[in-house]
Design an enzyme around this catalytic site. Structure first.
Site, short mmCIF file in Angstrom:
data_model
loop_
_atom_site.label_atom_id
_atom_site.label_comp_id
_atom_site.label_asym_id
_atom_site.label_seq_id
_atom_site.Cartn_x
_atom_site.Cartn_y
_atom_site.Cartn_z
N GLU A 156 0.81 -1.21 0.00
CA GLU A 156 0.00 0.00 0.00
C GLU A 156 0.85 1.27 0.00
O GLU A 156 1.53 1.57 0.98
CB GLU A 156 -0.92 -0.02 1.22
N ARG A 238 -0.57 -0.81 15.87
CA ARG A 238 -1.18 0.31 15.15
C ARG A 238 -1.80 1.27 16.16
O ARG A 238 -2.98 1.17 16.49
CB ARG A 238 -2.20 -0.19 14.12
#
Length: 303
Positions: A156, A238
């Protein structure tokens, strides 16, 4: 400027294509691009047909047909998002049939100063090794071509155009998983992705938590041109979504120009945009909600 929002609506839908139920015709991981010359809004998505209960990343196989491989589809709006075209399938234009999968960014694409449209993309080659790349159109979306892979084990990515006209790509580095000190992959191209040159900041400048990130290059009153980056600012996990600013096109990212937004745990994806000459907007997956939109003054991390 992000204060109020219309209700969400579906803009890409393959229905029960091929006689399969909707759950076997999903479209996801969208990327958005605004043609700054025509004001057309483009959205790219990956259409997965069949293979119920399987993750598309692993289920898509070599080939070009929907029954074999996931499809790269676009929709466009020429009335500021009020109405949208039917899906436009460009898989045959941009996918090598040997590849297992080709899909977009996600996040956003850009319009270059000469009007060329550029979406970030990623593919899994014949050996199922992923590579970040770009697709581009020099005729406002009529035809598209694809670049080469930036580096093995990159996925990504996001793209910007630099002052010298080159395109910079900033990619998720899947080799960084569980390797402390291995950061984002950064490269530049002057030929729409046919060749790439590793940037001096690659691997060393931006901490990577193996997650999608955002990158924009914009000008702001009183601050000039800034390269802005956002991601979970941590090596593992995260959390700690942070905006960082660079005044030298990504060579350095001084800590005095970092702005933490959300220290809690979330899914971690983010996407920034310029609202005006003093403000950016950032949409991110945070700890407080699956989607958070926040307006941020440039002065918060530049002064």
């Amino acid at each position: 400027g992000g204060q109020t929002w219309e209700p969400m609506k579906v803009i890409m839908d393959m229905g029960e294509w091929g006689g399969s139920p909707q759950i076997e015709n999903g479209i996801g991981a969208p990327s958005i691009l605004v043609d700054r010359e025509t004001n057309t809004i483009w959205v790219a998505g990956i259409w997965a047909h069949g293979h119920p209960e399987e993750r598309n990343w692993f289920a898509s196989q070599p080939g070009l047909e929907p029954e074999q491989t996931s499809q790269f589809v676009l929709v466009k709006s020429e009335d500021d998002g009020v109405s949208w075209s039917e899906p436009i399938n460009i898989t045959r234009q941009v996918k090598d049939p040997k590849w297992h999968l080709l899909l977009q960014g996600p996040g956003k694409g850009i319009t270059l100063r000469d009007g060329t449209l550029v979406f970030p993309a990623q593919f899994k080659d014949e050996n199922e090794i992923p590579h970040a790349t770009i697709i581009s159109s020099t005729d406002h979306g009529q035809n598209w071509r694809i670049g080469t892979g930036v580096r093995a084990e990159t996925t990504e990515a996001q793209v910007v155009q630099l002052a010298n006209g080159a395109i910079m790509i900033n990619a998720r580095n899947d080799e960084a998983r569980d390797q402390k000190g291995v950061g984002r992959v950064v490269a530049t191209t002057g030929d729409l992705g046919q060749t790439w040159r590793e940037h001096p900041s690659s691997i060393v400048a931006l901490e990577e938590s193996t997650c999608m990130a955002s990158l924009i290059h914009e000008s702001f009153a009183g601050y000039g041109d800034l390269l802005l980056f956002s991601n979970p600012n941590t090596h593992t996990g995260r959390f700690n979504i942070t905006i960082k600013a660079s005044q030298d096109e990504g060579l350095t990212w001084p800590q005095e120009h970092w702005l933490p937004l959300d220290q809690g745990k979330g899914r971690g994806y983010s996407c920034m945009t310029r609202i005006d000459d003093q403000t950016i907007g950032i949409l991110y997956e945070g700890s407080r909600a699956d989607l958070v939109f926040e307006k941020v003054s440039i002065s918060e991390f530049m002064e």
